[in-house]
Design an enzyme around this catalytic site. Structure first.
Site, PDB file in Angstrom:
ATOM      1  N   HIS A 144       0.830  -1.208   0.000  1.00 56.45           N
ATOM      2  CA  HIS A 144       0.000   0.000   0.000  1.00 56.45           C
ATOM      3  C   HIS A 144       0.865   1.259   0.000  1.00 56.45           C
ATOM      4  O   HIS A 144       0.632   2.201  -0.774  1.00 56.45           O
ATOM      5  CB  HIS A 144      -0.910  -0.026   1.233  1.00 56.45           C
ATOM      6  CG  HIS A 144      -1.741   1.199   1.432  1.00 56.45           C
ATOM      7  ND1 HIS A 144      -3.079   1.257   1.125  1.00 56.45           N
ATOM      8  CD2 HIS A 144      -1.421   2.424   1.929  1.00 56.45           C
ATOM      9  CE1 HIS A 144      -3.550   2.456   1.412  1.00 56.45           C
ATOM     10  NE2 HIS A 144      -2.558   3.176   1.912  1.00 56.45           N
ATOM     11  N   GLU A 145       1.882   1.259   0.853  1.00 61.31           N
ATOM     12  CA  GLU A 145       2.742   2.448   0.951  1.00 61.31           C
ATOM     13  C   GLU A 145       3.597   2.637  -0.301  1.00 61.31           C
ATOM     14  O   GLU A 145       3.787   3.759  -0.776  1.00 61.31           O
ATOM     15  CB  GLU A 145       3.614   2.344   2.202  1.00 61.31           C
ATOM     16  CG  GLU A 145       2.832   2.396   3.498  1.00 61.31           C
ATOM     17  CD  GLU A 145       1.983   3.646   3.617  1.00 61.31           C
ATOM     18  OE1 GLU A 145       2.493   4.747   3.340  1.00 61.31           O
ATOM     19  OE2 GLU A 145       0.800   3.523   3.961  1.00 61.31           O
ATOM     20  N   HIS A 148       1.680   4.399  -3.018  1.00 64.36           N
ATOM     21  CA  HIS A 148       1.641   5.863  -2.901  1.00 64.36           C
ATOM     22  C   HIS A 148       2.860   6.490  -3.580  1.00 64.36           C
ATOM     23  O   HIS A 148       2.756   7.514  -4.264  1.00 64.36           O
ATOM     24  CB  HIS A 148       1.607   6.277  -1.433  1.00 64.36           C
ATOM     25  CG  HIS A 148       0.257   6.219  -0.797  1.00 64.36           C
ATOM     26  ND1 HIS A 148      -0.857   6.850  -1.312  1.00 64.36           N
ATOM     27  CD2 HIS A 148      -0.168   5.594   0.335  1.00 64.36           C
ATOM     28  CE1 HIS A 148      -1.898   6.637  -0.534  1.00 64.36           C
ATOM     29  NE2 HIS A 148      -1.510   5.862   0.472  1.00 64.36           N
ATOM     30  N   GLU A 202      -6.175   6.896  -1.621  1.00 62.25           N
ATOM     31  CA  GLU A 202      -6.140   5.721  -0.748  1.00 62.25           C
ATOM     32  C   GLU A 202      -6.664   4.486  -1.478  1.00 62.25           C
ATOM     33  O   GLU A 202      -6.119   3.389  -1.336  1.00 62.25           O
ATOM     34  CB  GLU A 202      -6.969   5.982   0.517  1.00 62.25           C
ATOM     35  CG  GLU A 202      -6.314   6.935   1.495  1.00 62.25           C
ATOM     36  CD  GLU A 202      -5.000   6.406   2.046  1.00 62.25           C
ATOM     37  OE1 GLU A 202      -4.901   5.192   2.306  1.00 62.25           O
ATOM     38  OE2 GLU A 202      -4.058   7.181   2.198  1.00 62.25           O
TER      39      GLU A 202
END
Length: 272
Positions: A144-145, A148, A202
Site C-alpha cells: 500500500h505504501e 503511494h 487511498e
C-alpha cells in the site's frame, strides 16, 4: 463569488502553475488509470531529493536514540518482504528500478509505516507487535505504501497546493475579492479537490498494493484480515497513515472485488 467563478479561478491557477496531465503508473490488473495533474516545474527528481533529505534526518535521529533496528528477526522480515515487493514495482513503473530504495525498521509503539517519494520505506515495530502481523499482512501494508510512492501522490498533493494558491491569488487580482470570498474559495478547494482526491488516492494505493503483494507471492486476502485487525485495534478507525477516514464496508468491499483479479498472479508467483 459564486461556485462557477471559484471553479474558473482554480482552473486558471492550475494552468498558470504549469500543470500537465500525466499517468505515473500503468493500470495493472486492477486497472488504476486516473490521469494526474502535476506542476511541471516540480519534477519527480526534485521531490525525491527533498524527501530523501527528510528521510535521512528521521533515520539519523532514530539511530542516535538507539531505536533503529537493523538486526532483529522483525527487521529481517521487513527487509525481505520489502525486497520482494520492490522487485515487482517496475511492473507499474519501469523507472522505479533505478530508484535508490531504502528500508528501515524503527522500534516504536506507533502503528505507522510509510514509503516516501523515491522509495524510502519506514516501518514501525508497533504494527507488528500490536497486531501480530503475518508476513502476508506486512506485505499488504508495505505494498500500500509503495503504491503511494509509485503514483507520486505526494508530488500530486504539492502540485494541487500550488495550484490552489495560484487560483486564490488570481481570483483576488481578477475579481477584487475580500478575505471572506477567498475563505470561501479555500473551503471549496478543500472539499471539492483535496478531500475527495485523498479518498481516491487511498483507493489507488489499496488496489496497486494488493497487486504488488500478489505478484510478490503474498496472499492478497491478507488485506482483508489486516483491515479487520486495524479496525479492532483502533476502535473502528485505522491508523492515520492508512487513511484519514475510517475503514468502511465499501473499502473492504472494493478490496474483495479486486482480489479475484490478482489471485492468478498470486498463484503464478507461488509456483515460480
Amino acid at each position: 463569488m459564486n461556485k462557477t467563478l471559484v471553479v474558473c479561478a482554480l482552473s486558471a491557477g492550475l494552468l498558470l502553475a504549469g500543470c500537465q496531465s500525466v499517468n505515473t503508473t500503468s493500470g495493472g490488473a486492477v486497472g488504476v488509470e486516473r490521469k494526474q495533474y502535476m506542476f511541471s516545474m516540480l519534477s519527480t527528481a526534485e521531490v525525491n531529493q527533498m524527501y530523501a533529505q527528510s528521510y535521512q534526518k528521521t533515520v539519523g535521529e532514530a539511530s542516535s536514540k538507539g531505536v533503529l533496528d537493523k538486526t532483529s528477526n522483525d527487521a529481517k522480515r521487513v527487509q525481505a518482504i520489502s525486497s520482494r515487493l520492490i522487485a515487482q514495482a517496475p511492473v507499474f513503473r519501469p523507472d522505479s528500478a533505478q530508484w535508490q530504495w531504502e528500508v528501515n525498521l524503527i522500534k516504536s509503539d506507533d502503528l505507522n509505516a510509510s514509503c516516501g517519494p523515491g522509495g524510502k520505506i519506514i516501518f514501525y515495530s508497533g504494527l507488528i507487535d500490536t497486531l501480530q502481523l503475518t508476513d502476508d499482512e506486512i506485505a499488504a501494508i508495505i505494498g500500500h505504501e509503495i503504491a503511494h510512492a509509485l503514483r507520486e501522490h505526494g508530488r500530486e498533493a504539492m502540485s494541487k497546493a500550488y495550484g490552489i494558491e495560484m487560483a486564490k491569488q488570481g481570483a483576488g487580482a481578477l475579481f477584487g475579492l475580500g478575505e471572506g470570498s477567498l475563505a470561501l474559495a479555500d473551503t471549496v478547494a478543500q472539499y471539492g479537490m483535496t478531500l475527495p482526491n485523498s479518498r481516491g488516492n487511498e483507493n489507488e494505493a489499496d488496489l496497486i498494493g494488493l497487486e504488488l503483494a500478489a505478484r510478490a507471492g503474498y496472499n492478497p486476502n491478507a488485506a482483508i484480515t489486516l483491515w479487520n485487525k486495524m479496525s479492532k485495534a483502533s476502535n473502528g478507525a485505522p491508523p492515520e497513515f492508512l487513511s484519514t477516514h475510517p475503514a468502511s464496508a465499501s473499502r473492504i468491499a472494493a478490496l474483495q472485488a479486486a482480489i479475484p483479479k490478482v489471485m492468478p498472479l498470486y498463484e503464478k508467483a507461488r509456483k515460480s
